[in-house]
Design an enzyme around this catalytic site. Structure first.
Site, short mmCIF file in Angstrom:
data_model
loop_
_atom_site.label_atom_id
_atom_site.label_comp_id
_atom_site.label_asym_id
_atom_site.label_seq_id
_atom_site.Cartn_x
_atom_site.Cartn_y
_atom_site.Cartn_z
N PHE A 159 -7.19 -1.68 -22.65
CA PHE A 159 -8.62 -2.25 -22.46
C PHE A 159 -9.19 -2.69 -23.73
O PHE A 159 -9.76 -1.75 -24.86
CB PHE A 159 -9.30 -1.56 -21.62
CG PHE A 159 -10.69 -1.91 -21.37
CD1 PHE A 159 -11.05 -3.07 -20.59
CD2 PHE A 159 -11.99 -1.46 -22.03
CE1 PHE A 159 -12.22 -3.56 -20.31
CE2 PHE A 159 -13.07 -2.11 -21.83
CZ PHE A 159 -13.43 -2.78 -21.02
N MET A 212 4.35 -4.87 -4.28
CA MET A 212 4.42 -4.86 -5.95
C MET A 212 5.17 -3.82 -6.43
O MET A 212 4.81 -2.89 -6.66
CB MET A 212 2.79 -4.52 -6.18
CG MET A 212 2.47 -5.19 -7.76
SD MET A 212 2.57 -3.61 -8.72
CE MET A 212 1.58 -4.46 -10.25
N ASN A 213 6.26 -4.31 -7.00
CA ASN A 213 7.60 -3.46 -7.17
C ASN A 213 7.72 -3.23 -8.57
O ASN A 213 8.98 -3.08 -9.03
CB ASN A 213 8.93 -4.00 -6.44
CG ASN A 213 8.52 -3.59 -5.01
OD1 ASN A 213 8.38 -2.76 -4.68
ND2 ASN A 213 8.63 -4.68 -4.06
N SER A 270 3.59 -0.48 -2.79
CA SER A 270 3.97 -0.78 -4.18
C SER A 270 5.26 0.21 -4.54
O SER A 270 4.87 1.23 -4.92
CB SER A 270 2.92 -0.48 -5.26
OG SER A 270 3.35 -0.52 -6.60
N GLY A 295 6.74 1.62 -2.31
CA GLY A 295 6.21 2.91 -1.58
C GLY A 295 4.52 3.22 -2.09
O GLY A 295 3.85 2.21 -1.87
N ASP A 339 -4.58 3.46 -3.81
CA ASP A 339 -5.82 3.90 -4.66
C ASP A 339 -6.90 3.37 -3.55
O ASP A 339 -6.74 2.66 -2.69
CB ASP A 339 -5.88 3.51 -5.95
CG ASP A 339 -5.69 1.86 -6.02
OD1 ASP A 339 -6.50 1.42 -5.44
OD2 ASP A 339 -4.62 1.46 -6.66
N ASP A 399 8.22 5.17 -0.42
CA ASP A 399 9.56 4.83 -0.03
C ASP A 399 10.27 5.62 0.54
O ASP A 399 11.59 5.76 1.16
CB ASP A 399 10.30 3.76 -1.05
CG ASP A 399 10.02 2.57 -1.06
OD1 ASP A 399 9.38 2.34 0.14
OD2 ASP A 399 10.20 1.69 -2.03
N GLU A 452 18.02 9.64 22.51
CA GLU A 452 17.39 9.43 21.22
C GLU A 452 15.98 8.39 21.66
O GLU A 452 14.90 8.52 21.20
CB GLU A 452 17.94 9.06 20.06
CG GLU A 452 18.61 10.26 19.54
CD GLU A 452 19.73 9.79 18.27
OE1 GLU A 452 19.91 10.60 17.35
OE2 GLU A 452 20.40 8.78 18.23
C1 DGJ Z 1 9.36 -1.97 -1.73
C2 DGJ Z 1 8.82 -1.26 -0.36
O1 DGJ Z 1 8.21 0.03 -0.70
C3 DGJ Z 1 9.77 -1.20 0.57
O2 DGJ Z 1 9.37 -0.73 1.70
C4 DGJ Z 1 10.32 -2.60 0.81
O3 DGJ Z 1 9.36 -3.32 1.33
C5 DGJ Z 1 11.19 -3.30 -0.42
N1 DGJ Z 1 10.09 -3.20 -1.55
C6 DGJ Z 1 11.30 -4.66 -0.19
O4 DGJ Z 1 11.73 -4.96 -1.35
#
Ligand code: DGJ
Length: 731
Positions: free
Chosen positions: A278, A477-478, A525, A527, A532, A546, A612
């Site tokens: 920042f 957002m991965n 993101s 998982g 936040d 995840d 089940e």
């Molecule tokens: C990450 C997420 O946490 C998952 O649940 C799934 O949506 C994948 N991305 C998909 O790319």
């Protein structure tokens, strides 16, 4: 009126706690007290010895015990003889760094202040008040406004800062924390929440030693690795005992929490944007707004503190029609199909789910552009009808025809190099000219500070949401961000990009959530990498992790529960062996664990046996019955799954008329005695009847005192991850 001012003494009296500060004879705003209500000034406790090598402000003359280095301050700066960690650092036009803030004015306003472009807790004049204290640098026209939002009944104070440049020249802010809390007495420990992908928010408790400790993110998002929440507690504090403070930052970018124990054993807590990512040029006449911190204090341990945070976040940060509404039980196809699906396969999963009572089908990653694995397609937000073999409109219609809602996954902030978007606009991706970009999950990040990028995303998402009956969006957002560069910023202002990214993200979320108020937005993101309080302002729930393994999830959800309300925690039952850990847990263990959240499924239900499927139907009926209690009741942690041989939690109706306790036992040993589970939060003298309970006879009546002091017997040892559930009603 919670805020009282007398002779420059500011006292904020809330339901059970009191916050006090005072302007001293030199005009410095000092912190006096945060804790029990005492009904008087706590100035008498302040003692200031002459400490060698601690600087004295010039106007103190030869008064050697007056030093900003050992006064508890409301907001610390640099270059004034206070050598502890500064909350604010400003570089003046002449290149020097120094601020000496003195009191100038205050005002009290009805209702809770808001912050332009940033999430903030909200409350009207019946719920909150604002105290605004203006400080001014003794030697320049830099002003600092400290905002305090007071939720009297909730024992909550919010903090945020405004920095105003009244100088003729621009200055650069290179550090602007939202919270500075100086604690002058006591022995303290701190609790923070660390982790990694698939293992977020693991509780760690440490002694505060001399020096500086930190929990932070340099990842451009709040991150899986650390969470922007922190707890400070008296040594030995427990769920039910001890003074403790909690702070949660409403910010989804990089953050920094620092704890310093200094020479006189005083403790300073800072929290705000990460200064390593920042800097901000503040031109003459401009104001800079820091994100907000929510601060709360409990005199009775962590349980009460968590209740205070759950209430403020659920009722005064989350917004929109869904914030208090019952959430749909959803099924998500991700772990059932990954990228390998067409419309018919999704419908098949939906048909089975509808039969069992699931409310909503969510189509995850892979429905757009060219996206059959995670190496291409991000950014091309056009339905891939060849893959689906139908339109999105038709798919949503068919799903609606089953009596289910339809939801859709997006990852708006990202771009794949193999996409039309990247081919047309390579400069929209964040990367440094002349250097190879850093890939993560083989993808790049879009420059969310750019209005044209945001406009493209807004139009694309809006078109999709208008094209079919979509009632839920999973906003993913991965990856983390690095190689920060924006073609839109001059060289000297590149340091502004990480914060401008977050402001851009918030602007887009605000626009879309306003235009589609009926759509339930869930944050995600990889998982829980952006779980936040800032994201909760736009998305009232967030995918927790995840990792869907019930055993591990109890630890993740345990950590998450210290600050975040149960309704915010996206939690699903998945298949066994679990895709993340390979562990097999019973369907019931997965069920009770997922019920402690916003409940759903993430597997192909048609692959389950008849028994089940019946069990799934029964779980859904149970969640619908207990859901209002689970989301509106008071949540209690009844064990520490990181240490104890069980994970247990309960939900108590606000009027104490009923309680649901759930959990798992694990790490079984031979010849074990049965565990005893002690409940909390009941009326001691009232009688509670067991309506339903694992291996206990229904109808039995216990006093609240017996259930809390004695407890209930849990089922005997019979393998790991055995689930239990008890439901009592007051008679
Ligand atoms: C990450 C997420 O946490 C998952 O649940 C799934 O949506 C994948 N991305 C998909 O790319």
């Amino acid at each position: 009126m919670a805020i009282q001012v007398k002779d420059r003494l500011f006292t904020i009296e809330m339901a059970n706690t009191m916050y006090q500060m005072q302007v001293d004879s030199y005009g410095v705003l000092c912190h006096l007290w945060y804790g029990a209500k005492t009904g008087c000034s706590m100035e008498y406790l302040m003692d200031y010895p002459d400490v060698g090598f601690s600087g004295n402000i010039y106007d103190a003359g030869n008064v050697r015990n007056y030093s900003l280095d050992n006064r508890p301050l409301e907001y610390s700066t640099i270059g004034n003889g206070d050598y502890r960690i500064p909350a604010l650092s400003v570089i003046h036009a002449n290149g020097t760094k120094a601020l000496d803030l003195r009191f100038e004015a205050y005002e009290i306003l009805p209702g809770k202040y808001q912050i332009p472009g940033l999430p903030a807790a909200y409350g009207d004049e019946t719920e909150a008040e604002t105290l605004r204290i203006t400080l001014k640098d003794k030697f320049s026209d830099i002003k600092v406004i400290l905002n305090y939002g007071v939720f009297e009944k909730l024992d909550v104070i919010t903090r945020s800062t405004v920095i105003i440049n009244g100088e003729k020249d621009a200055v650069t802010i290179d550090r602007a924390h939202s919270l500075c809390l100086d604690i002058s007495r006591g022995e303290w420990e701190w609790i923070h929440f660390h982790g990694r992908h698939n293992m977020e928010r693991i509780v760690e408790r440490n002694e505060i030693f001399h020096g500086i400790q930190e929990s932070s993110s340099r990842r451009g998002s709040s991150s899986q690795q650390q969470n922007p929440t922190v707890l400070l507690c008296e040594k030995g504090a427990t769920e039910e005992r001890g003074l403790c403070y909690g702070a949660a930052l409403l910010y989804s970018g990089g953050f920094q929490t620092q704890v310093e124990k200094e020479q006189m054993r005083q403790v300073r807590l800072l929290m705000g944007m990460n200064p390593e990512l920042f800097s901000w040029q503040l031109n003459p006449g401009e104001a800079f707004y820091t994100p907000e911190v929510i601060l709360s204090c409990s005199l009775e341990g962590f349980g009460t503190l968590s209740h205070q945070f759950h209430t403020i976040l659920r009722e005064h940060v989350c917004r929109g029609v869904h914030k208090l509404a019952e959430r749909p039980v959803l099924i998500n196809n991700w772990e059932a199909t990954y990228f390998d699906f067409d419309g018919e396969k999704i419908l098949k999963i939906a048909r089975q789910a509808a039969e069992l009572g699931v409310d909503m089908m969510v189509l995850d990653d892979g429905w757009f552009g060219k996206r059959n694995d995670d190496c291409s397609g991000l950014g091309d937000w056009f339905v891939n009808e060849n893959k689906l073999k139908c339109s999105l409109h038709k798919l949503a219609e068919d799903i609606n025809g089953l009596g289910m809602k339809f939801g859709l996954w997006f990852e708006p902030e990202m771009v794949s190099e193999d996409s039309d978007l990247y081919r047309n606009h390579p400069d929209w991706a964040i990367q440094i000219p002349g250097r190879d970009p850093i890939r993560s999950r083989f993808q790049l990040v879009l420059d969310m500070s750019r209005a044209d990028v945001r406009e493209y995303l807004y139009e694309s998402i809006r078109n999709i949401l208008n094209s079919a009956n979509i009632e839920y969006v999973k906003w993913d957002m991965n990856r983390s961000v690095c190689d920060w560069f924006s073609a839109m910023l001059p060289a000297g202002r590149q340091g502004e990009l990480p914060h401008r990214y977050v402001l851009g993200l918030y602007e887009l979320l605000e626009r879309l959530t306003t235009e589609f108020p009926q759509v339930l937005f869930e944050g995600c993101s990889g998982g829980g990498g952006r779980f936040d309080a800032g994201m909760l302002y736009y998305c009232p729930q967030s995918w927790c992790s995840d990792d869907t393994d019930a055993y591990q999830r109890t630890q993740i959800q345990y950590g998450t529960s210290f600050f975040y309300p149960v309704s915010a925690v996206g939690s699903h039952v998945s298949a066994v062996p679990n895709h993340q850990t390979g562990r097999r847990t019973s369907l019931e263990a997965r069920g009770v664990t997922a019920m402690a959240g916003s409940f759903g499924y993430e597997l192909d239900l048609s692959k389950l046996s008849r028994e089940e499927k019946e069990a799934v139907g029964e779980q859904i009926r149970r969640f619908k019955q207990y859901g209002p209690l689970i989301h509106n009741g008071a949540y209690y942690r009844l064990s520490n799954p990181l240490k104890d041989n069980l994970a247990a939690w309960s939900f108590v109706e606000k009027d104490q008329s009923r309680v649901l306790a759930q959990g798992l036992t694990f790490r079984v040993e031979p010849n074990m005695r049965r565990y005893v589970l002690k409940l909390r939060g009941l009326e001691p003298a009232a009688q509670y009847q067991l309506v339903k309970g694992t291996e206990l006879e229904a109808g039995q009546i216990y006093t609240g005192a017996a259930l809390m002091a004695g407890g209930i017997l849990l089922p005997g040892a019979d393998g790991d991850d055995k689930a239990f559930e008890f439901y009592f009603e007051r008679v």
